[in-house]
Every structure is written in structure tokens, then in C-alpha cells.
Design a protein around this motif. Structure first.
Motif: not given
Length: 344
Positions: A270-275, A9-11, A205-206
């Protein structure tokens, strides 16, 4: 969501915007402000969203300690995360002792200037310290450098091991760092920035470890305390002048359950990616129109704050019945203007 799914997801996010870890990226900037607010709250410095906006975007100042904490965290974390992000892109990421000291230098600079912090920037403590209510005793002052050199070498050995789980790596290194407690002050914030620095360097990600609510702070502290005994034993052995090399470290951690903190890190990832995914530019086109409630949730502002922007003519909006609606393009223009001011 498992680690592989999070990485994918981050990629995807990274492909849409190569410099997504940057204050000019409005989505990431919103996440970053949440990290600052929560991390300094863990240390007892409570800043609401308006405090952050006053300091970072309106060039205003609140009380000295709060202002110094916000500015220091902003400067340290934003600089180090961009640095780690660039290293990851070039496949050059490693951890250096100087990186840890640089985090501290940038973090504590404003507190030093304001006379709040009396120690040396980027230098290890020169005396023994105690941590209130902690279940561990920080390593003796004469062995701080030895412990930190060992920690950095161990981290790099695991970075080089492509089979080693990155979440386990950042979990262990964070708990270990906090038990060393290498600086006179700022260790909690340095440790959390270092945690995210390692995540970004590993291609993630942070994260914002929750700390505004007392219950969240207790969950975090309990997770640290659940598995710090192994480092306590290792540090006592170092103080007895026992020679410990990187391959010995795993022996001290054998059968230790690091899940309490690992689960927090994964949840926050998960929260960071979702956001980032929810409000990424490819999903929110400029012509998209959001209600004030949707806008507040998406950009992490209160509805009252957004309504005040509309009333002052700083944010374009239109009303349908009793509800206000704003185009994404207009919200992005506003945020670009304040992000630009914060970097001046």
C-alpha cells in the motif's frame, strides 16, 4: 486496500509508463532507494540518505562495508526487478534456482571484491550455520539443495494456480527461504529481494520492509518467527531422508497463521502504491510548483539537502516571502541528471 484494488492501482501506473520499474523512472527510483536503506539496516548496516546519494549518484565512497552493501543491493535488485517485470509483461514468469543464485551473485559481488565476503558467489554454503537469536535451526548443509529445489517447485506450482493468493505465496516462500538459509552470508537481503522479485513477477511492485528503527526490525523478526515451526519440522524430516514432494508441503503448513508477515507485506505494498500514485507524472505536471516541504515529501529528500542544492545553483528555485518554491520540471531535470550518473 485489498489485493485486487492494489493490483488495479499498479496496472494504472503501468499503463502510464510501461517501464515504470526502472532507475530512469524518478518516482520508482525514490522508492527503490528507500528499500535499499531499510533492507541493509535490517542486517546492521545503517546508511542515511546522504550515504545513498554519495554512493549511487555522486560516485563517492563511504566506509567499505556500507559502500559494498549499497552497490550490491542496487545492482542485484534493480536488475532482477526489471527482469521479473519483463517476464510478467510477456506472461512468462517462473522462478528458477538460477534466479536465486543470480540474486546472491550480484548482491555479494562488491563485498567479495573488497574481501568482506569470503564465500563463493551464487553457491550454497558448504558448512552448517547457526543464526544468532533465531528460533529455528537452518537445514543441514547436505540437504540445502534438496530444500531449495523443493521450495522452487512449490513456488512454481502456486504461480501456476491462478486462484492462489500471491501475497500468501511470497509470505510463505520468504519465511521458508530464511529457514533454509542456503548461503554462507547475505541470506536476509537475498530473501527480501526474492520476496519483491516474486511480487513484481506476479504483477505487483517491490516493497521496502522497514528496518531502520529497532522497533520495525523487531516487528519483522517476530513475524518471521511466528510461523517458522512448520518449516523446522519439514527440514528435520528431509534430514531423516523422508521423501517430500510439492503436494506434501501444504500439509506441513496446515493451520499455520502467516498473517503477521502477510500484513506487513500488504501494508508495504500500500505504501509503495501510494507513493507511486501520489507523485506519478500524470498528477505532477512539469509546470506544477511545490514548496520545499512538499518537494521533500514527494521526492524523499530532506529540506536541508534541497536547500543546499538551491544554494549551490544545482536546483532552480524562487522565493516567496520566507518560503522556497521549485517547479516539478526543474526537480525532474536534476533527478534525471543524477539517475544518469548512477548508471554510468
Amino acid at each position: 486496500m485489498n489485493i485486487m484494488e492494489l493490483r488495479k492501482e499498479i496496472e494504472k501506473i503501468r499503463k502510464n509508463r510501461a517501464d515504470f520499474i526502472n532507475v530512469s523512472n524518478l518516482e520508482w527510483y525514490s522508492l527503490f532507494k528507500d528499500e535499499i536503506r531499510n533492507s541493509i539496516a535490517i542486517e546492521g548496516v545503517f546508511a542515511n540518505r546522504n550515504d545513498l546519494l554519495d554512493v549511487l549518484e555522486r560516485n563517492k565512497r563511504t566506509d567499505s562495508e556500507k559502500t559494498a552493501s549499497i552497490l550490491g543491493y542496487f545492482e542485484s535488485a534493480s536488475s532482477m526487478y526489471e527482469y521479473a517485470h519483463n517476464q510478467h509483461k510477456e506472461k512468462e514468469f517462473v522462478l528458477k534456482v538460477s534466479d536465486v543464485k543470480q540474486i546472491h551473485t550480484l548482491l555479494m559481488r562488491y563485498e567479495k571484491d573488497m574481501g568482506i565476503y569470503l564465500g563463493d558467489l551464487g553457491e550454497y554454503r558448504k558448512t552448517n550455520v547457526e543464526v544468532a537469536s533465531a528460533t529455528f535451526k537452518p537445514i543441514d548443509v547436505y540437504y540445502v539443495a534438496t530444500a531449495m529445489n523443493l521450495l522452487v517447485k512449490w513456488v512454481n506450482s502456486k504461480i501456476a494456480d491462478k486462484e492462489f493468493d500471491p501475497v500468501t505465496l511470497v509470505t510463505i516462500s520468504h519465511i521458508w527461504f530464511e529457514t533454509v538459509h542456503p548461503f554462507r552470508d547475505g541470506n536476509g537481503r537475498v530473501g527480501r529481494i526474492l520476496l519483491s522479485y516474486l511480487l513484481v513477477g506476479a504483477g505487483f511492485v517491490n516493497i521496502a520492509i522497514k528496518g531502520v528503527a529497532k522497533s520495525d526490525r523487531e516487528i519483522y523478526y517476530n513475524a518471521l518467527e511466528a510461523c517458522d515451526d512448520c518449516f523446522e519440522r519439514m527440514h528435520r524430516d528431509l534430514e531423516k531422508k523422508k521423501k517430500i514432494v510439492t503436494k506434501d508441503v501444504d500439509r506441513y503448513m496446515k493451520d499455520v497463521d502467516f498473517d503477521p508477515l502477510s500484513k506487513i507485506i500488504v501494508k508495504r505494498l500500500e505504501d509503495s502504491v501510494k507513493r507511486l500514485r501520489t507523485i506519478s507524472k500524470d498528477k505532477l505536471k512539469g509546470d506544477a510548483v511545490l514548496s520545499l516541504r512538499e518537494l521533500a515529501e514527494t521526492y524523499n529528500y530532506s529540506q536541508n539537502y534541497l536547500r543546499n542544492l538551491i544554494n549551490r545553483g544545482q536546483l532552480k528555485a524562487h522565493k516567496e516571502g520566507k518560503l522556497w518554491y521549485v517547479r516539478v520540471r526543474d526537480m525532474q531535470k536534476y533527478m534525471e541528471s543524477i539517475a544518469k550518473k548512477s548508471t554510468l
